[in-house]
Design a protein around this motif. Sequence first.
Motif, PDB file in Angstrom:
ATOM      1  N   PRO A  16       2.256  -8.563   5.224  1.00 18.59           N
ATOM      2  CA  PRO A  16       1.291  -7.780   4.454  1.00 18.59           C
ATOM      3  C   PRO A  16       1.991  -6.657   3.698  1.00 18.59           C
ATOM      4  CG  PRO A  16       0.471  -8.172   6.675  1.00 18.59           C
ATOM      5  CD  PRO A  16       1.908  -8.631   6.657  1.00 18.59           C
ATOM      6  N   GLY A  17       1.412  -6.257   2.577  1.00 16.60           N
ATOM      7  CA  GLY A  17       1.995  -5.198   1.768  1.00 16.60           C
ATOM      8  C   GLY A  17       1.924  -5.539   0.297  1.00 16.60           C
ATOM      9  N   ARG A  18       2.743  -4.860  -0.492  1.00 14.43           N
ATOM     10  CA  ARG A  18       2.691  -5.046  -1.942  1.00 14.43           C
ATOM     11  C   ARG A  18       3.338  -6.368  -2.344  1.00 14.43           C
ATOM     12  NH1 ARG A  18       5.066  -0.355  -5.199  1.00 14.43           N
ATOM     13  NH2 ARG A  18       3.456  -0.759  -6.749  1.00 14.43           N
ATOM     14  N   LEU A  19       2.719  -7.008  -3.328  1.00 17.56           N
ATOM     15  CA  LEU A  19       3.207  -8.270  -3.870  1.00 17.56           C
ATOM     16  C   LEU A  19       2.983  -8.244  -5.379  1.00 17.56           C
ATOM     17  CD1 LEU A  19       4.121 -11.322  -3.456  1.00 17.56           C
ATOM     18  CD2 LEU A  19       1.681 -11.850  -3.394  1.00 17.56           C
ATOM     19  N   VAL A  20       4.023  -8.533  -6.127  1.00 14.31           N
ATOM     20  CA  VAL A  20       3.894  -8.569  -7.583  1.00 14.31           C
ATOM     21  C   VAL A  20       3.306  -9.908  -7.998  1.00 14.31           C
ATOM     22  CG1 VAL A  20       5.102  -8.433  -9.788  1.00 14.31           C
ATOM     23  CG2 VAL A  20       5.899  -7.068  -7.854  1.00 14.31           C
ATOM     24  N   ILE A  21       2.265  -9.868  -8.817  1.00 14.80           N
ATOM     25  CA  ILE A  21       1.766 -11.080  -9.467  1.00 14.80           C
ATOM     26  C   ILE A  21       2.485 -11.153 -10.808  1.00 14.80           C
ATOM     27  CG2 ILE A  21      -0.231 -12.338 -10.330  1.00 14.80           C
ATOM     28  CD1 ILE A  21      -1.959 -10.691  -8.412  1.00 14.80           C
ATOM     29  N   ALA A  22       3.420 -12.079 -10.906  1.00 11.87           N
ATOM     30  CA  ALA A  22       4.324 -12.127 -12.057  1.00 11.87           C
ATOM     31  C   ALA A  22       3.659 -12.853 -13.228  1.00 11.87           C
ATOM     32  CB  ALA A  22       5.637 -12.797 -11.678  1.00 11.87           C
ATOM     33  N   SER A  23       2.635 -12.208 -13.763  1.00 11.36           N
ATOM     34  CA  SER A  23       1.907 -12.778 -14.899  1.00 11.36           C
ATOM     35  C   SER A  23       1.373 -11.645 -15.765  1.00 11.36           C
ATOM     36  CB  SER A  23       0.737 -13.645 -14.428  1.00 11.36           C
ATOM     37  OG  SER A  23      -0.017 -14.113 -15.534  1.00 11.36           O
ATOM     38  N   GLU A  42      -1.413  -6.371  -1.069  1.00  8.43           N
ATOM     39  CA  GLU A  42      -1.770  -5.415  -2.122  1.00  8.43           C
ATOM     40  C   GLU A  42      -1.158  -5.909  -3.431  1.00  8.43           C
ATOM     41  OE1 GLU A  42      -0.429  -1.485  -0.894  1.00  8.43           O
ATOM     42  OE2 GLU A  42      -0.584  -2.163   1.189  1.00  8.43           O
ATOM     43  N   PRO A  43      -1.927  -6.656  -4.229  1.00  9.00           N
ATOM     44  CA  PRO A  43      -1.349  -7.215  -5.438  1.00  9.00           C
ATOM     45  C   PRO A  43      -1.182  -6.183  -6.541  1.00  9.00           C
ATOM     46  CG  PRO A  43      -3.574  -8.090  -5.056  1.00  9.00           C
ATOM     47  CD  PRO A  43      -3.322  -7.037  -4.040  1.00  9.00           C
ATOM     48  N   VAL A  44      -0.057  -6.242  -7.221  1.00 13.13           N
ATOM     49  CA  VAL A  44       0.185  -5.418  -8.391  1.00 13.13           C
ATOM     50  C   VAL A  44       0.731  -6.355  -9.469  1.00 13.13           C
ATOM     51  CG1 VAL A  44       2.472  -4.767  -7.496  1.00 13.13           C
ATOM     52  CG2 VAL A  44       1.427  -3.415  -9.304  1.00 13.13           C
ATOM     53  N   SER A  45       0.211  -6.264 -10.671  1.00 15.23           N
ATOM     54  CA  SER A  45       0.610  -7.223 -11.696  1.00 15.23           C
ATOM     55  C   SER A  45       1.890  -6.796 -12.398  1.00 15.23           C
ATOM     56  CB  SER A  45      -0.507  -7.408 -12.736  1.00 15.23           C
ATOM     57  OG  SER A  45      -0.552  -6.306 -13.614  1.00 15.23           O
ATOM     58  N   ALA A  46       2.557  -7.773 -12.990  1.00 16.57           N
ATOM     59  CA  ALA A  46       3.767  -7.487 -13.772  1.00 16.57           C
ATOM     60  C   ALA A  46       3.456  -6.512 -14.902  1.00 16.57           C
ATOM     61  CB  ALA A  46       4.342  -8.787 -14.320  1.00 16.57           C
ATOM     62  N   ALA A  47       2.267  -6.645 -15.489  1.00 17.56           N
ATOM     63  CA  ALA A  47       1.877  -5.735 -16.566  1.00 17.56           C
ATOM     64  C   ALA A  47       1.720  -4.309 -16.039  1.00 17.56           C
ATOM     65  CB  ALA A  47       0.582  -6.207 -17.219  1.00 17.56           C
ATOM     66  N   ASP A  48       1.142  -4.159 -14.821  1.00 15.31           N
ATOM     67  CA  ASP A  48       0.997  -2.824 -14.213  1.00 15.31           C
ATOM     68  C   ASP A  48       2.358  -2.148 -14.051  1.00 15.31           C
ATOM     69  OD1 ASP A  48      -1.744  -3.206 -13.957  1.00 15.31           O
ATOM     70  OD2 ASP A  48      -1.617  -3.887 -11.872  1.00 15.31           O
ATOM     71  N   LEU A  49       3.376  -2.938 -13.731  1.00 18.65           N
ATOM     72  CA  LEU A  49       4.723  -2.402 -13.501  1.00 18.65           C
ATOM     73  C   LEU A  49       5.556  -2.363 -14.784  1.00 18.65           C
ATOM     74  CD1 LEU A  49       5.638  -4.183 -10.134  1.00 18.65           C
ATOM     75  CD2 LEU A  49       4.814  -1.840 -10.464  1.00 18.65           C
ATOM     76  N   ASP A  50       4.944  -2.804 -15.887  1.00 14.53           N
ATOM     77  CA  ASP A  50       5.634  -2.823 -17.177  1.00 14.53           C
ATOM     78  C   ASP A  50       6.877  -3.715 -17.143  1.00 14.53           C
ATOM     79  OD1 ASP A  50       5.493  -2.087 -19.834  1.00 14.53           O
ATOM     80  OD2 ASP A  50       6.848  -0.383 -19.611  1.00 14.53           O
ATOM     81  N   LEU A  51       6.783  -4.824 -16.401  1.00  8.84           N
ATOM     82  CA  LEU A  51       7.902  -5.774 -16.357  1.00  8.84           C
ATOM     83  C   LEU A  51       7.854  -6.654 -17.597  1.00  8.84           C
ATOM     84  CD1 LEU A  51       7.751  -6.959 -12.626  1.00  8.84           C
ATOM     85  CD2 LEU A  51       9.110  -5.101 -13.613  1.00  8.84           C
ATOM     86  N   PRO A  52       9.005  -7.038 -18.132  1.00  9.58           N
ATOM     87  CA  PRO A  52       9.012  -7.902 -19.320  1.00  9.58           C
ATOM     88  C   PRO A  52       8.584  -9.323 -18.971  1.00  9.58           C
ATOM     89  CG  PRO A  52      11.239  -7.591 -18.506  1.00  9.58           C
ATOM     90  CD  PRO A  52      10.365  -6.692 -17.686  1.00  9.58           C
ATOM     91  N   LEU A  67      11.374 -19.190 -12.242  1.00  8.11           N
ATOM     92  CA  LEU A  67      12.039 -18.270 -13.162  1.00  8.11           C
ATOM     93  C   LEU A  67      11.278 -16.947 -13.240  1.00  8.11           C
ATOM     94  CD1 LEU A  67      13.326 -19.518 -16.593  1.00  8.11           C
ATOM     95  CD2 LEU A  67      11.933 -17.487 -16.504  1.00  8.11           C
ATOM     96  N   LYS A  68       9.950 -17.036 -13.388  1.00  7.80           N
ATOM     97  CA  LYS A  68       9.125 -15.826 -13.514  1.00  7.80           C
ATOM     98  C   LYS A  68       9.103 -15.035 -12.208  1.00  7.80           C
ATOM     99  CE  LYS A  68       5.664 -18.283 -15.375  1.00  7.80           C
ATOM    100  NZ  LYS A  68       4.378 -18.632 -16.038  1.00  7.80           N
ATOM    101  N   ALA A  69       8.964 -15.740 -11.070  1.00 10.70           N
ATOM    102  CA  ALA A  69       8.898 -15.058  -9.777  1.00 10.70           C
ATOM    103  C   ALA A  69      10.218 -14.370  -9.455  1.00 10.70           C
ATOM    104  CB  ALA A  69       8.534 -16.049  -8.675  1.00 10.70           C
ATOM    105  N   MET A  70      11.340 -15.056  -9.714  1.00  8.31           N
ATOM    106  CA  MET A  70      12.644 -14.493  -9.374  1.00  8.31           C
ATOM    107  C   MET A  70      12.950 -13.255 -10.214  1.00  8.31           C
ATOM    108  SD  MET A  70      14.783 -18.019  -8.725  1.00  8.31           S
ATOM    109  CE  MET A  70      16.331 -17.240  -8.286  1.00  8.31           C
ATOM    110  N   GLN A  71      12.590 -13.297 -11.510  1.00 13.79           N
ATOM    111  CA  GLN A  71      12.837 -12.120 -12.343  1.00 13.79           C
ATOM    112  C   GLN A  71      11.999 -10.941 -11.862  1.00 13.79           C
ATOM    113  OE1 GLN A  71      13.148 -11.980 -16.831  1.00 13.79           O
ATOM    114  NE2 GLN A  71      11.269 -10.806 -16.609  1.00 13.79           N
ATOM    115  N   ALA A  72      10.728 -11.177 -11.559  1.00 14.70           N
ATOM    116  CA  ALA A  72       9.850 -10.079 -11.127  1.00 14.70           C
ATOM    117  C   ALA A  72      10.306  -9.501  -9.793  1.00 14.70           C
ATOM    118  CB  ALA A  72       8.410 -10.570 -11.036  1.00 14.70           C
ATOM    119  N   ALA A  73      10.733 -10.355  -8.861  1.00 16.41           N
ATOM    120  CA  ALA A  73      11.215  -9.867  -7.570  1.00 16.41           C
ATOM    121  C   ALA A  73      12.493  -9.050  -7.743  1.00 16.41           C
ATOM    122  CB  ALA A  73      11.464 -11.042  -6.623  1.00 16.41           C
TER     123      ALA A  73
END
Length: 209
Positions: A16-23, A42-52, A67-73
Amino acid sequence: MSGEGGGPQAIRKLAPGRLVIASHNPGKVREIRALLAPYGIEPVSAADLDLPEPDETGTSFVANAELKAMQAADLSGLPALADDSGLCVEALGGEPGIFSARWAGPGKDFGVAMQAVEDRLAALHPAPPRDAHFICALALAWPDGHVEWFEGRVDGTLVWPPRGANGFGYDAMFLPLGGSETFGEMDPEAKHAMSHRADAFAQLVAAVF
């Protein structure tokens, strides 16, 4: 199908905890948030984190999701979940497939994308069967590079004109087998119970939670 290299089950559990939704797709983020709600995540989106947004250079749904998951992680230092999904039309040789989003053009207008599918089908003679399926690949990556993946599918047929304003993407022209409503007409809860994303997500839940 799941796991590193397609193994039968995941090796690593997700705490449990924070998880980036890489979309950056609000519709996908909304659906994945709803699916994650019961699991203490606790989902946080890639857009919330300003990830490319990475270039989707993979040749399969699984490759693009990884590819998307590995970059976001890697960029966030958190576990990340990515989805790559699309519509595969049998009479079009599986197109648009991994290029489903690109058919919507730079403005991401899925009215344009659905019209393109219909135009291509209409150009075929004799009129072909309208069988289609959605595929969803989910990849779950950790910052150390470990990845698990899961692939779901739902079969149906295509209707025209599109019906319903719910859902997103090609939902309004997709009628699941045995159904009377398109994904665009269904309540979100009804779609969640049977969609390609729900299929992949059920596999993920069984493996990693």
